[in-house]
Design an enzyme around this catalytic site. Structure first.
Site, PDB file in Angstrom:
ATOM      1  N   TYR A 125     -26.786  16.166 -47.925  1.00  0.00           N
ATOM      2  CA  TYR A 125     -27.051  14.729 -47.761  1.00  0.00           C
ATOM      3  C   TYR A 125     -27.966  14.189 -48.866  1.00  0.00           C
ATOM      4  O   TYR A 125     -28.081  12.973 -49.028  1.00  0.00           O
ATOM      5  CB  TYR A 125     -27.732  14.414 -46.418  1.00  0.00           C
ATOM      6  CG  TYR A 125     -26.992  14.785 -45.159  1.00  0.00           C
ATOM      7  CD1 TYR A 125     -25.651  15.150 -45.175  1.00  0.00           C
ATOM      8  CD2 TYR A 125     -27.642  14.751 -43.929  1.00  0.00           C
ATOM      9  CE1 TYR A 125     -24.993  15.491 -43.998  1.00  0.00           C
ATOM     10  CE2 TYR A 125     -26.991  15.082 -42.750  1.00  0.00           C
ATOM     11  CZ  TYR A 125     -25.666  15.461 -42.789  1.00  0.00           C
ATOM     12  OH  TYR A 125     -25.044  15.792 -41.631  1.00  0.00           O
ATOM     13  N   PRO A 144     -35.001  18.808 -28.249  1.00  0.00           N
ATOM     14  CA  PRO A 144     -34.786  17.528 -27.585  1.00  0.00           C
ATOM     15  C   PRO A 144     -33.292  17.212 -27.495  1.00  0.00           C
ATOM     16  O   PRO A 144     -32.522  17.550 -28.399  1.00  0.00           O
ATOM     17  CB  PRO A 144     -35.511  16.534 -28.504  1.00  0.00           C
ATOM     18  CG  PRO A 144     -36.531  17.347 -29.224  1.00  0.00           C
ATOM     19  CD  PRO A 144     -35.913  18.701 -29.402  1.00  0.00           C
ATOM     20  N   LEU A 162     -31.839  14.454 -27.784  1.00  0.00           N
ATOM     21  CA  LEU A 162     -31.410  13.394 -28.710  1.00  0.00           C
ATOM     22  C   LEU A 162     -32.314  13.407 -29.938  1.00  0.00           C
ATOM     23  O   LEU A 162     -33.542  13.380 -29.808  1.00  0.00           O
ATOM     24  CB  LEU A 162     -31.497  12.045 -27.987  1.00  0.00           C
ATOM     25  CG  LEU A 162     -30.889  10.824 -28.671  1.00  0.00           C
ATOM     26  CD1 LEU A 162     -30.416   9.822 -27.612  1.00  0.00           C
ATOM     27  CD2 LEU A 162     -31.825  10.146 -29.631  1.00  0.00           C
ATOM     28  N   GLY A 163     -31.695  13.479 -31.108  1.00  0.00           N
ATOM     29  CA  GLY A 163     -32.465  13.465 -32.353  1.00  0.00           C
ATOM     30  C   GLY A 163     -31.945  12.391 -33.290  1.00  0.00           C
ATOM     31  O   GLY A 163     -30.936  11.733 -33.006  1.00  0.00           O
ATOM     32  N   HIS A 213     -23.128  24.535 -42.909  1.00  0.00           N
ATOM     33  CA  HIS A 213     -22.613  23.163 -42.786  1.00  0.00           C
ATOM     34  C   HIS A 213     -21.115  23.118 -42.501  1.00  0.00           C
ATOM     35  O   HIS A 213     -20.632  22.202 -41.834  1.00  0.00           O
ATOM     36  CB  HIS A 213     -22.922  22.412 -44.093  1.00  0.00           C
ATOM     37  CG  HIS A 213     -22.914  20.930 -43.974  1.00  0.00           C
ATOM     38  ND1 HIS A 213     -23.757  20.125 -44.693  1.00  0.00           N
ATOM     39  CD2 HIS A 213     -22.181  20.076 -43.229  1.00  0.00           C
ATOM     40  CE1 HIS A 213     -23.538  18.851 -44.386  1.00  0.00           C
ATOM     41  NE2 HIS A 213     -22.576  18.800 -43.504  1.00  0.00           N
ATOM     42  N   GLY A 231     -34.094  30.769 -26.373  1.00  0.00           N
ATOM     43  CA  GLY A 231     -35.323  30.307 -25.727  1.00  0.00           C
ATOM     44  C   GLY A 231     -36.009  29.134 -26.409  1.00  0.00           C
ATOM     45  O   GLY A 231     -36.919  28.525 -25.833  1.00  0.00           O
TER      46      GLY A 231
END
Ligand code: A2P
Length: 296
Positions: A49, A14, A16-17, A107, A10
């Site tokens: 990262y 978005p 596109l990030g 990851h 739920g």
């Protein structure tokens, strides 16, 4: 074209990030701030990262309310195991400066350490039950790894973030995701992995130089990168293009008005080579891969 997806629990995400893989720490906060200013509301980072701190900094500097932004990060395999992964949440939360992380994922499948991978996922389930994260998932899982995960754990991953671009579109994995209600999240969605310098070899062809994509781009008055992103969005995949350049961050967000024809979508589907450009998902994790993730 949809601008958000609803995950299997739920939570909305978005379509596109902003991706920050290989964004230098000193450039990351500015890229995040720029993206948020331009309308992005999803940020994807990872402990491995080394730039979670700068993602949090960019988010705070942007002035965009915290609750309007979906922040996703990843636990590195060195921190797999139940207690270790609970602790990895604490590290990520501290670096990001966020009490709650929206999406926390594993990851890598770390195939040769898969018992620890399962224990790590059970820790994600605990974090979800405790409200410390809003959704959980995985990255770089293939069908055998997903099958074992589904057998041995309770919460179906909300998403699987995998290498997916016109030269590697993984149709069988996408069908498996659809069958189980797992969102396909494309890493390297414009094919950066086909031209990044690094340990991936020099035999690669860049998606951005593809003639067929170039023709489609010219027909729409858009760039190849934008066409690749529209192809993903029209087929229901979530995307996280990486850029630290303001013009390209803007360009990558300016894709929601593109409508590709069925023939154009089929042409792009036909570019699949069946092979990844990045590391094999089921590779073994050795000492070198298991580098430590700092506490701070
Ligand atoms: P830069 O950060 O200098 O913009 P992917 O997310 O598919 O891996 O692609 C990321 C790579 O593509 C990075 O090298 C990024 O470099 C570059 N890039 C991002 N957006 C675009 C674009 N719109 N056109 C060309 N290259 C791009």
């Amino acid at each position: 074209m949809t601008s958000t997806y609803t995950l299997n629990n739920g939570v909305t995400l978005p379509a596109l990030g902003l991706g920050v893989f290989q964004s230098a720490p000193e450039e990351t906060a500015a890229a995040v701030e720029t993206a948020l200013e331009l309308g992005y509301r999803h940020l994807d980072t990872a402990a491995a990262y080394g730039n979670e701190r700068q993602v949090g900094e960019g988010l705070r500097n942007s002035g965009v309310p915290r609750e309007d932004v979906v922040v996703e990060t990843k636990v590195w395999a060195t921190d797999y195991g139940y207690d270790e992964t609970l602790h990895a949440f604490e590290k990520a939360s501290r670096k990001l400066g966020l009490e709650q992380i929206d999406i926390l994922i594993l990851h890598q499948q770390a195939a040769n350490l898969f018992d620890r991978t399962i224990a790590a996922y059970k820790a994600l389930e605990t974090l979800l039950a405790d409200g410390k994260v809003r959704a959980i998932g995985v990255s770089n899982f293939d069908i055998p790894a997903l099958t074992r995960l589904l057998d041995e754990t309770s919460v179906v991953p909300a998403l699987n973030q995998v290498e997916l671009h016109p030269y590697h579109s993984q149709p069988e994995l996408q069908a498996f995701h659809r069958e189980h209600g797992i969102l396909t999240q494309a890493w390297s969605p414009i094919g950066g992995i086909t031209f990044y310098p690094g340990p991936w070899g020099d035999e690669r062809r860049s998606v951005l130089d593809d003639d067929a994509l170039g023709e489609i781009a010219a027909a729409h008055g858009k760039s190849v990168a934008q066409i690749a992103l529209a192809w993903h969005l029209q087929q229901g995949r979530q995307v996280i293009p990486k850029s630290t350049n303001r013009g390209r961050i803007a360009e990558n967000f300016d894709v929601f008005d593109i409508t590709l024809s069925d023939a154009e979508l089929a042409t792009i589907d036909g570019l699949d080579t069946g092979s990844p450009s990045g590391p094999a998902p089921a590779r073994d994790f050795d000492e070198k891969s298991l580098f430590p993730i700092p506490e701070d």
